[in-house]
Scaffold this motif. Structure first.
Motif, PDB file in Angstrom:
ATOM      1  N   THR A 291     -19.563  35.449  18.308  1.00 45.26           N
ATOM      2  CA  THR A 291     -18.670  34.620  17.486  1.00 45.26           C
ATOM      3  C   THR A 291     -17.217  34.941  17.787  1.00 45.26           C
ATOM      4  O   THR A 291     -16.394  34.039  17.966  1.00 45.26           O
ATOM      5  N   THR A 297     -22.339  28.739  19.746  1.00 48.20           N
ATOM      6  CA  THR A 297     -23.680  28.189  19.969  1.00 48.20           C
ATOM      7  C   THR A 297     -24.675  29.310  20.220  1.00 48.20           C
ATOM      8  O   THR A 297     -25.776  29.343  19.641  1.00 48.20           O
ATOM      9  N   THR A 300     -25.074  31.418  16.823  1.00 47.90           N
ATOM     10  CA  THR A 300     -25.927  30.859  15.772  1.00 47.90           C
ATOM     11  C   THR A 300     -27.394  30.835  16.198  1.00 47.90           C
ATOM     12  O   THR A 300     -28.281  31.044  15.364  1.00 47.90           O
ATOM     13  N   TYR A 331     -21.190  29.667  11.593  1.00 49.59           N
ATOM     14  CA  TYR A 331     -21.582  28.281  11.322  1.00 49.59           C
ATOM     15  C   TYR A 331     -20.365  27.407  11.013  1.00 49.59           C
ATOM     16  O   TYR A 331     -20.333  26.232  11.393  1.00 49.59           O
ATOM     17  N   ALA A 334     -18.915  26.448  14.135  1.00 55.07           N
ATOM     18  CA  ALA A 334     -19.778  25.469  14.804  1.00 55.07           C
ATOM     19  C   ALA A 334     -19.762  24.115  14.094  1.00 55.07           C
ATOM     20  O   ALA A 334     -20.374  23.154  14.579  1.00 55.07           O
TER      21      ALA A 334
END
Length: 388
Positions: A291, A297, A300, A331, A334
């Motif tokens: 992260t 991607t 997560t 998240y 994302a």
């Protein structure tokens, strides 16, 4: 603290205060009288923030008033932080006239460490001033390696707790006290314990390069020690994870992944070491590192695999809750607010204090609870934290 009165009952109370019948209230909402009755009796739950806001607007009250009756949010950790600050300000400790029960101090330290692992931060901060004073008194009577180790561990624990409640500079001071005393003992294991908290404090105040260097040096000294005793793999692994996370924060992808790989090698033979080090801790650190490096991607996807397995349940309560907050941030980056909200609420269920007593979490909650279709529980959490 969130009011325990159900939302439906609160709607009924405010409707009565506004001098409205159920039919009048239903007409104002464009709903049926039956719908209002079911909401007020708790038969129908208000599942969406958008529905809650419609009801609050019709009652002419703020959404936060509908969800919580607290006029302001006291800081439960404030008094504890001041107590720790005062304890760190006491430079002269009178040696007690009688003998000191070192075993009792050790037991108090163990209790405080368990309090941290269960993420009870206000309680821990209340314990720390007395613990630090007792450890310093023991050190004054018996200035040996055992009492030095107790005091180092006390300072280190204070640093970790202060990081949690966003007092980074004070955490750095406590960690520095631990480090200075640990180095004076000449024991690389004691110094390594101090370095874990020092690295966390340095990362918290954005001194990631210093955090990386301190952790790597501690690893090297542990591995080079000629004590005849093998270095504790859990302690080595924890230091490597600290170094990796600091490197990831600096954007050093190659260094971070190499350090994580070294930690993974140590974790292969560890089921659940001290502080929760093991394969799950390494995987959790990989999620946080990816992260920080911008690959949300991968982060997560790793998170979903980790939590689908049972191994991560071996992590201490504090570690799991803190990690779930990191997953929520991944998240958010994302653009998946639904899963971000789920991770946030899971963190709260795992350890309430990790969410309610950490100031840094409020901004995250504000972002995740903003969408109109956010679940009601997120709106309740935002109201409890006064970030609505």
């Amino acid at each position: 603290m969130v009011n325990e009165l159900p939302v439906g009952r609160r709607v009924a109370q405010w409707r009565v205060r506004r001098n409205m019948t159920q039919q009048q209230f239903a007409d104002r909402l464009g709903r049926s009288k039956s719908w209002v009755d079911k909401v007020e009796r708790g038969v129908r739950r208000l599942e969406r923030v958008s529905s809650l806001r419609e009801v609050a607007d019709a009652l002419r009250i703020d959404l936060g008033v509908l969800l919580t009756d607290q006029p302001g949010r006291p800081d439960p950790a404030a008094a504890g932080v001041e107590g720790v600050r005062n304890a760190l300000s006491r430079y002269h400790v009178e040696a007690p006239s009688g003998p000191v029960d070192v075993a009792e101090v050790r037991a108090r330290l163990a209790h405080a460490e368990q309090t941290y692992r269960h993420a009870r931060y206000p309680q821990l901060l209340a314990l720390l001033p007395g613990l630090l004073d007792a450890a310093r008194a023991a050190r004054a009577v018996r200035p040996d390696r055992a009492t030095a180790g107790l005091l180092v561990a006390g300072y280190a624990l204070a640093a970790l707790a202060l990081v949690k409640v966003d007092h980074g500079e004070l955490a750095w001071l406590a960690a520095d006290r631990a480090m200075a005393l640990a180095q004076a003992t000449g024991d690389p294991q004691v110094a390594a314990v101090a370095t874990v908290s020092l690295a966390q404090a340095l990362r918290h105040v954005d001194r990631r390069r210093a955090a990386t260097e301190a952790a790597v040096v501690a690893v090297h000294r542990l591995r080079s020690a000629r004590s005849g005793v093998a270095a504790d793999p859990s302690l080595l692994g924890t230091l490597l994870l600290q170094a990796a996370l600091a490197a990831a924060g600096r954007g050093l992808a190659r260094d971070a992944r190499q350090l994580l790989d070294q930690a993974a090698e140590l974790a292969r033979d560890v089921v659940a070491g001290d502080g929760g080090f093991g394969p799950a801790a390494v995987e959790a650190a990989r999620v946080v590192a990816e992260t920080a490096l911008g690959d949300v991607t991968v982060a997560t996807a790793r998170h979903e695999r980790l939590t689908a397995g049972g191994g991560w349940r071996w992590l201490p309560t504090e570690h799991r809750a803190a990690y779930l907050l990191d997953a929520a941030r991944a998240y958010v980056l994302a653009g998946d607010m639904r899963r971000a909200g789920r991770a946030l609420l899971d963190a709260e269920r795992t350890a309430r204090s990790e969410v309610h007593d950490r100031p840094a979490v409020r901004d995250l909650v504000a972002v995740v609870a903003r969408p109109a279709d956010a679940p009601t529980d997120l709106a309740r959490l935002a109201a409890a934290l006064h970030v609505t």
